[in-house]
Design a protein around this motif. Sequence first.
Motif, PDB file in Angstrom:
ATOM      1  N   SER A   9      -2.646 -13.899   1.353  1.00 41.82           N
ATOM      2  CA  SER A   9      -3.725 -13.350   0.689  1.00 41.82           C
ATOM      3  C   SER A   9      -3.083 -12.502  -0.248  1.00 41.82           C
ATOM      4  O   SER A   9      -3.627 -12.342  -1.690  1.00 41.82           O
ATOM      5  CB  SER A   9      -4.494 -12.467   1.784  1.00 41.82           C
ATOM      6  N   ALA A  10      -2.057 -11.844   0.021  1.00 47.37           N
ATOM      7  CA  ALA A  10      -1.382 -11.042  -1.176  1.00 47.37           C
ATOM      8  C   ALA A  10      -0.747 -11.731  -2.374  1.00 47.37           C
ATOM      9  O   ALA A  10      -1.005 -11.437  -3.142  1.00 47.37           O
ATOM     10  CB  ALA A  10      -0.151 -10.215  -0.404  1.00 47.37           C
ATOM     11  N   GLY A  24      -0.599  -8.499  -6.216  1.00 47.01           N
ATOM     12  CA  GLY A  24      -1.075  -8.338  -4.864  1.00 47.01           C
ATOM     13  C   GLY A  24      -0.187  -7.081  -3.990  1.00 47.01           C
ATOM     14  O   GLY A  24       0.818  -6.965  -4.800  1.00 47.01           O
ATOM     15  N   LYS A  25      -0.749  -6.822  -2.850  1.00 42.26           N
ATOM     16  CA  LYS A  25      -0.168  -5.538  -2.335  1.00 42.26           C
ATOM     17  C   LYS A  25      -0.179  -5.786  -1.096  1.00 42.26           C
ATOM     18  O   LYS A  25      -1.135  -6.033  -0.239  1.00 42.26           O
ATOM     19  CB  LYS A  25      -0.464  -4.406  -2.837  1.00 42.26           C
ATOM     20  N   ILE A  26       1.042  -5.481  -0.149  1.00 45.62           N
ATOM     21  CA  ILE A  26       0.998  -5.487   1.356  1.00 45.62           C
ATOM     22  C   ILE A  26       1.366  -4.208   1.757  1.00 45.62           C
ATOM     23  O   ILE A  26       2.556  -3.746   1.378  1.00 45.62           O
ATOM     24  CB  ILE A  26       2.047  -6.632   1.961  1.00 45.62           C
ATOM     25  N   TYR A  76      -4.665 -10.387  -3.469  1.00 47.65           N
ATOM     26  CA  TYR A  76      -5.361  -9.388  -2.745  1.00 47.65           C
ATOM     27  C   TYR A  76      -4.336  -8.275  -2.193  1.00 47.65           C
ATOM     28  O   TYR A  76      -3.351  -8.338  -1.848  1.00 47.65           O
ATOM     29  CB  TYR A  76      -6.184 -10.064  -1.446  1.00 47.65           C
ATOM     30  N   ASN A  77      -5.209  -7.049  -2.109  1.00 48.66           N
ATOM     31  CA  ASN A  77      -4.571  -5.979  -1.141  1.00 48.66           C
ATOM     32  C   ASN A  77      -4.796  -6.313   0.071  1.00 48.66           C
ATOM     33  O   ASN A  77      -5.779  -6.556   0.709  1.00 48.66           O
ATOM     34  CB  ASN A  77      -5.193  -4.645  -1.667  1.00 48.66           C
ATOM     35  N   VAL A  78      -3.378  -6.051   0.930  1.00 48.26           N
ATOM     36  CA  VAL A  78      -3.504  -6.345   2.453  1.00 48.26           C
ATOM     37  C   VAL A  78      -3.143  -4.967   3.091  1.00 48.26           C
ATOM     38  O   VAL A  78      -2.097  -4.434   2.700  1.00 48.26           O
ATOM     39  CB  VAL A  78      -2.658  -7.551   2.650  1.00 48.26           C
ATOM     40  N   SER A  79      -3.672  -4.684   4.130  1.00 49.17           N
ATOM     41  CA  SER A  79      -2.893  -3.494   4.970  1.00 49.17           C
ATOM     42  C   SER A  79      -3.166  -4.109   6.400  1.00 49.17           C
ATOM     43  O   SER A  79      -3.841  -4.221   6.798  1.00 49.17           O
ATOM     44  CB  SER A  79      -4.024  -2.400   4.609  1.00 49.17           C
ATOM     45  N   SER A  82       4.594  -4.573  -3.460  1.00 48.74           N
ATOM     46  CA  SER A  82       3.827  -4.896  -4.534  1.00 48.74           C
ATOM     47  C   SER A  82       4.287  -6.197  -5.247  1.00 48.74           C
ATOM     48  O   SER A  82       5.536  -6.071  -5.365  1.00 48.74           O
ATOM     49  CB  SER A  82       3.807  -3.936  -5.605  1.00 48.74           C
ATOM     50  N   THR A 108       5.355  -0.264   1.482  1.00 54.51           N
ATOM     51  CA  THR A 108       4.444  -0.983   0.759  1.00 54.51           C
ATOM     52  C   THR A 108       5.331  -2.066  -0.388  1.00 54.51           C
ATOM     53  O   THR A 108       6.414  -1.426  -0.921  1.00 54.51           O
ATOM     54  CB  THR A 108       3.703   0.081  -0.240  1.00 54.51           C
ATOM     55  N   ALA A 163      -9.202  -3.420   0.488  1.00 49.85           N
ATOM     56  CA  ALA A 163      -8.105  -4.156   1.147  1.00 49.85           C
ATOM     57  C   ALA A 163      -8.571  -5.017   2.182  1.00 49.85           C
ATOM     58  O   ALA A 163      -9.695  -4.711   2.850  1.00 49.85           O
ATOM     59  CB  ALA A 163      -6.908  -3.323   1.657  1.00 49.85           C
TER      60      ALA A 163
END
Length: 408
Positions: free
Chosen positions: A131-132, A292-294, A136-139, A278, A276, A363
């Motif tokens: 997904s990232a 995207g970001k995790i 998408y942003n993922v948390s 990116s 984090t 996210a």
Amino acid sequence: EAVSSSELRDALSRAETAERRVEELETKGRDLEQLFQAEQELRRKSHNQLLDLKGQIRVFCRIRPLLMPREQGEECVTVRKDAVSAEVSRVQISVDGLPRQEKRVVQFDAVFGPAAQQEEVFREVQDLVQSAVDGYNVSIMTYGQTGAGKTYTLYGGEGEHRGIAPRTVQALFERLGRLDSRRFRYTVRAHLVELYKTDLLDLLASCKGTAAASGSARLEVRRDVRTGDTTIDNVDEREVASPEELLRLLEEGTEHRHVASTQLNADSSRSHLFLTMSLDIFDQEVKASISGKIRLCDLAGSERPKKSGASGEVMKEAIEINKALTALGDVIESLKRGGTRGLIPYRNHKLTQLLSDSLGGNAKTLMFVNVSPARSDVEETLNSLAYASRARSISNDIRGPHVGYGVG
């Protein structure tokens, strides 16, 4: 030797035929490229729709084994009932003074028992890495009482005991490595901070003794009103080219995390830890980039100071940890009741400011609730399960993929 007119006509005819064939192949190539793009977009949408169908905020429960010396011989009262249910048994005294066993079953999106291996847990998480990569942003966050196995789940140990964080780093670079290097180029940046009491500390800056570590460069949480993304001003964000480089930074940074020994945990984390990552992927053919970001968050454990034996500075840390988790609970409760974003109490604490795009934000969010199976911990376990259950009802406003054109 002179070329006859018929031979010349044949040559011109063959050239025209070849030219038409080239044009046909170029058209076919463009059609295949469009088909490929459409297929990739469909795959991306289908993949993310599958995750969304599982619940925009998903909550997994993990029950650790009996480990502590004080737990030897204790009965396991919290068990994995099935793939999505945890069952807790406790003895209550009824109105007539007689003991009565009460069983409570709590539903989650997945439940892992004491025998679950780290690889098995990560299999349920790894699609979020894609997904990232898809923009998408993922948390991913871990919650639970102190000593419940949060840090083990997220960071783990060596070899097969590696946790979600190192496995995510490896999986991220593996997926990026599959991209066609002639067409795509990518960058990965990372920062590591801890929220200790009410102070936001840069653990990567601590590694090299920069101004950010000494406190002259104050870290501030910012939220982009337009996108809903949260960022940290003045953080030491490093560009990394390989999983080994990032894991080395992570190891160096976590050595500076605040820990203390309590009666419940010999290495109790006294801060909330945020890693984090990116990423930006630039498509050189269509001149577009995907970002995207995790974010991986290891929340400090909730605790009752009387039970943990906390005193002095450790007591002060426990009080601040519980304040932060109470503020997080208030946000979850407000979101559960359907409060509008402007009325959600994110600004009550730095922890909730940092998590504002993960809870009720944009996210794809997964929460692990880690619990102890021991009878002596049953009250804390029930509180943790109730806390995490409320989070399952939260719906994020997932936006993406984050695409930019004409940059790179």
